[in-house]
Design a protein around this motif. Structure first.
Motif, mmCIF file in Angstrom:
data_model
loop_
_atom_site.group_PDB
_atom_site.id
_atom_site.type_symbol
_atom_site.label_atom_id
_atom_site.label_comp_id
_atom_site.label_asym_id
_atom_site.label_seq_id
_atom_site.Cartn_x
_atom_site.Cartn_y
_atom_site.Cartn_z
ATOM 1 N N ARG A 22 0.620 -0.272 2.657
ATOM 2 C CA ARG A 22 -0.213 0.363 1.613
ATOM 3 C C ARG A 22 -1.076 -0.689 0.934
ATOM 4 N NH1 ARG A 22 4.473 3.142 0.191
ATOM 5 N NH2 ARG A 22 4.744 1.749 -1.576
ATOM 6 N N THR A 23 -0.473 -1.828 0.623
ATOM 7 C CA THR A 23 -1.218 -2.904 -0.032
ATOM 8 C C THR A 23 -2.322 -3.426 0.879
ATOM 9 O OG1 THR A 23 0.720 -3.515 -1.314
ATOM 10 C CG2 THR A 23 -0.997 -5.183 -1.101
ATOM 11 N N MET A 24 -2.013 -3.591 2.157
ATOM 12 C CA MET A 24 -2.995 -4.112 3.113
ATOM 13 C C MET A 24 -4.133 -3.130 3.344
ATOM 14 S SD MET A 24 -0.185 -5.796 5.639
ATOM 15 C CE MET A 24 -1.150 -6.787 6.776
ATOM 16 N N ALA A 25 -3.891 -1.849 3.122
ATOM 17 C CA ALA A 25 -4.935 -0.839 3.295
ATOM 18 C C ALA A 25 -5.870 -0.752 2.094
ATOM 19 C CB ALA A 25 -4.301 0.529 3.548
ATOM 20 N N ASP A 26 -5.433 -1.279 0.970
ATOM 21 C CA ASP A 26 -6.234 -1.221 -0.252
ATOM 22 C C ASP A 26 -7.265 -2.348 -0.232
ATOM 23 O OD1 ASP A 26 -7.302 -1.259 -2.798
ATOM 24 O OD2 ASP A 26 -5.369 -1.359 -3.809
ATOM 25 N N PRO A 27 -8.553 -2.014 -0.180
ATOM 26 C CA PRO A 27 -9.576 -3.065 -0.105
ATOM 27 C C PRO A 27 -9.601 -3.985 -1.316
ATOM 28 C CG PRO A 27 -10.593 -0.878 -0.266
ATOM 29 C CD PRO A 27 -9.113 -0.676 -0.175
ATOM 30 N N ALA A 28 -9.015 -3.568 -2.419
ATOM 31 C CA ALA A 28 -8.981 -4.415 -3.614
ATOM 32 C C ALA A 28 -7.863 -5.458 -3.559
ATOM 33 C CB ALA A 28 -8.823 -3.557 -4.863
ATOM 34 N N SER A 29 -6.922 -5.286 -2.652
ATOM 35 C CA SER A 29 -5.811 -6.229 -2.548
ATOM 36 C C SER A 29 -6.285 -7.541 -1.959
ATOM 37 C CB SER A 29 -4.703 -5.660 -1.653
ATOM 38 O OG SER A 29 -4.179 -4.497 -2.215
ATOM 39 N N ARG A 30 -5.833 -8.619 -2.541
ATOM 40 C CA ARG A 30 -6.220 -9.953 -2.082
ATOM 41 C C ARG A 30 -5.076 -10.700 -1.415
ATOM 42 N NH1 ARG A 30 -10.665 -8.162 -2.420
ATOM 43 N NH2 ARG A 30 -12.078 -8.444 -4.160
ATOM 44 N N GLN A 31 -3.846 -10.388 -1.842
ATOM 45 C CA GLN A 31 -2.705 -11.136 -1.355
ATOM 46 C C GLN A 31 -1.451 -10.284 -1.458
ATOM 47 O OE1 GLN A 31 -1.293 -14.514 -3.756
ATOM 48 N NE2 GLN A 31 -1.181 -15.717 -1.880
ATOM 49 N N ARG A 67 -6.813 -11.344 5.042
ATOM 50 C CA ARG A 67 -8.096 -11.510 5.730
ATOM 51 C C ARG A 67 -8.422 -10.201 6.451
ATOM 52 N NH1 ARG A 67 -5.068 -15.947 7.393
ATOM 53 N NH2 ARG A 67 -5.070 -15.264 9.559
ATOM 54 N N PRO A 68 -9.648 -10.026 6.919
ATOM 55 C CA PRO A 68 -10.013 -8.751 7.567
ATOM 56 C C PRO A 68 -9.071 -8.354 8.693
ATOM 57 C CG PRO A 68 -11.976 -10.022 7.134
ATOM 58 C CD PRO A 68 -10.814 -10.918 6.777
ATOM 59 N N GLU A 69 -8.581 -9.305 9.465
ATOM 60 C CA GLU A 69 -7.710 -8.946 10.587
ATOM 61 C C GLU A 69 -6.325 -8.439 10.151
ATOM 62 O OE1 GLU A 69 -7.525 -13.546 10.392
ATOM 63 O OE2 GLU A 69 -9.023 -11.977 10.059
ATOM 64 N N HIS A 70 -6.003 -8.637 8.889
ATOM 65 C CA HIS A 70 -4.728 -8.139 8.371
ATOM 66 C C HIS A 70 -4.844 -6.707 7.858
ATOM 67 C CE1 HIS A 70 -3.956 -12.589 7.285
ATOM 68 N NE2 HIS A 70 -3.414 -12.330 8.454
ATOM 69 N N ARG A 71 -6.037 -6.252 7.663
ATOM 70 C CA ARG A 71 -6.232 -4.940 7.032
ATOM 71 C C ARG A 71 -5.731 -3.806 7.919
ATOM 72 N NH1 ARG A 71 -6.699 -5.680 1.718
ATOM 73 N NH2 ARG A 71 -8.132 -7.373 1.300
ATOM 74 N N VAL A 72 -5.066 -2.869 7.278
ATOM 75 C CA VAL A 72 -4.575 -1.675 7.951
ATOM 76 C C VAL A 72 -5.573 -0.565 7.663
ATOM 77 C CG1 VAL A 72 -2.687 -0.021 8.035
ATOM 78 C CG2 VAL A 72 -2.196 -2.427 7.612
ATOM 79 N N SER A 73 -5.955 0.146 8.709
ATOM 80 C CA SER A 73 -6.923 1.235 8.486
ATOM 81 C C SER A 73 -6.219 2.549 8.314
ATOM 82 C CB SER A 73 -7.909 1.310 9.629
ATOM 83 O OG SER A 73 -7.227 1.451 10.847
#
Length: 73
Positions: A22-31, A67-73
């Protein structure tokens, strides 16, 4: 500001993975980081998230800067 996705008190890898995703899917999350940050639970979470060894090391020792590659869609 990092998102604390699990405090380690439950010991439930599945819930930790879900919170991290959920955190990785949120574009506002940094870490993200895991407060328990050691032992097999942290490594199991990293594997479930598909993290590479260097990212796993970062996650368990101070938090993973997303980073972008960590993002969950």
């Amino acid at each position: 500001m990092p998102a604390i996705v699990e405090d380690g008190t439950t010991g439930c890898v599945a819930h930790t993975v879900e919170a991290a995703r959920r955190t990785m899917a949120d574009p506002a999350s940094r870490q993200i980081f895991l407060a328990f940050a050691h032992g097999s639970e942290g490594e199991a979470v990293a594997r479930a998230l598909g993290l590479e060894p260097a990212d796993t090391e970062q996650l368990l020792n101070g938090g993973l800067t997303l980073r972008p590659e960590h993002r969950v869609s």
